[in-house]
Design a protein around this motif. Structure first.
Motif, short mmCIF file in Angstrom:
data_model
loop_
_atom_site.label_atom_id
_atom_site.label_comp_id
_atom_site.label_asym_id
_atom_site.label_seq_id
_atom_site.Cartn_x
_atom_site.Cartn_y
_atom_site.Cartn_z
N UNK B 78 -5.24 -15.06 4.96
CA UNK B 78 -5.42 -13.64 4.64
C UNK B 78 -5.73 -12.87 5.92
N UNK B 79 -4.97 -11.82 6.14
CA UNK B 79 -5.19 -11.00 7.33
C UNK B 79 -5.73 -9.64 6.91
N UNK B 81 -5.76 -5.65 6.88
CA UNK B 81 -4.71 -4.66 7.06
C UNK B 81 -5.14 -3.28 6.58
N UNK B 83 -3.09 0.02 5.12
CA UNK B 83 -1.77 0.55 4.73
C UNK B 83 -1.92 1.40 3.49
N UNK B 84 -1.10 2.42 3.41
CA UNK B 84 -0.99 3.22 2.19
C UNK B 84 -2.34 3.76 1.72
N UNK B 85 -3.08 4.29 2.66
CA UNK B 85 -4.33 4.96 2.32
C UNK B 85 -5.51 4.03 2.12
N UNK B 86 -5.31 2.73 2.27
CA UNK B 86 -6.42 1.79 2.08
C UNK B 86 -6.60 0.92 3.30
N UNK B 88 -8.36 -2.88 4.34
CA UNK B 88 -8.91 -4.09 3.71
C UNK B 88 -9.25 -5.14 4.75
N UNK B 90 -9.89 -8.59 4.70
CA UNK B 90 -9.87 -9.81 3.90
C UNK B 90 -10.41 -11.02 4.67
#
Lengths: 129, 133
Positions: B78-79, B81, B83-86, B88, B90
């Motif tokens: 799990x990396x 990231x 993207x798209x307004x979020x 995370x 992980x």
């Protein structure tokens, strides 16, 4: 060559969607098939329920006034990827639940401009109406 | 009942949160892999008859190590990231799993289980794990 594998894209979508903690009724602006359109009958029309992430747009000042002196609140909505084909400018989102609980005052938002469809979700700019 | 089935019962109760998070109830092969690893580390045949009372405390400790090692492997790819307004992070899961696995190994080693301790640290020719002898 793909940057990410399909499994990695799926995991990114899952991460994105699992943090969408608001729920809204989506009313598509559709004047071609409905003369009064989704947005004008938003109080009574049966819309599509959708999970979303909602935050106020980061800008200074945090709110704007329209020419009538009313306050316009700019928002950014994160939506699941399948909404990419559904969104359309002037569509409405009635956000009525957050974190599993009903909001005391639902927020009605109107989409501004086209949606940005990305690898993990869809981003829509909206204003409160 | 076999030792493996007893171990899976312990897994379901003791690691309820992990079982729920990874939906292990619907992945019996993964549950069995975790249970087998724990038993094999203790030299217990998974197909042997039910666990006796003296084995249960050791199985609990070995199971803790196996479960967190398994979670660590699940989280390894799990990396982080944005993207798209979020945004995370992980990798926090991998860090947390590694911390829990080390803690479980320390507990198992402290309880006297063989093979769970960290390798002895040697400085020059002085071994630090043998009291200077």
């Amino acid at each position: 060559m793909a940057v990410f594998s399909p499994a990695e894209y799926a995991a990114m979508r899952q991460a994105q969607e699992s943090s969408m903690d608001h729920e809204a009724t989506f009313l598509r602006y559709d004047p071609e098939t409905d003369s009064c359109s989704g947005q004008l009958v938003h109080g009574t029309a049966a819309g599509v329920r959708v999970r979303c992430g909602l935050k106020q747009a980061e800008r200074e000042p945090g709110k704007m006034e329209n020419s009538d002196g009313g306050v316009v609140g700019p928002y950014v909505l994160r939506l699941p990827r399948w909404m990419g084909a559904e969104t359309r400018p002037m569509s409405r989102f009635v956000v009525d639940r957050a974190h599993g609980l009903p909001l005391a005052r639902p927020i009605t938002l109107e989409q501004v401009g086209e949606a940005a469809v990305g690898p993990s979700g869809v981003v829509v700019r909206a204003r409160s109406v | 009942m076999t030792a493996l089935e007893d171990t899976l019962d312990i897994l379901a109760v003791r690691h309820e949160a992990v079982v729920a998070a990874y939906e292990l109830a619907t992945r019996p092969e993964q549950q069995e892999a975790i249970g087998r690893e724990a038993l094999e580390r203790l030299g217990i045949n998974p197909a042997a008859a039910t666990l006796d009372g003296a084995q249960v405390p050791s199985v609990r400790l070995a199971l803790d190590v196996s479960v967190w090692a398994w979670v660590e492997m699940q989280a390894a790819l799990l990396f982080d990231f944005s993207a798209d307004g979020g945004s995370y992070k992980r990798s926090q899961l991998a860090e947390s799993a590694a911390r829990m696995r080390r803690l479980a190994e320390e507990r198992a080693a402290a309880a006297g289980l063989v093979g769970f301790g960290w390798p002895a640290i040697e400085v020059g020719c002085v071994r630090l794990d043998c009291g200077g002898f």
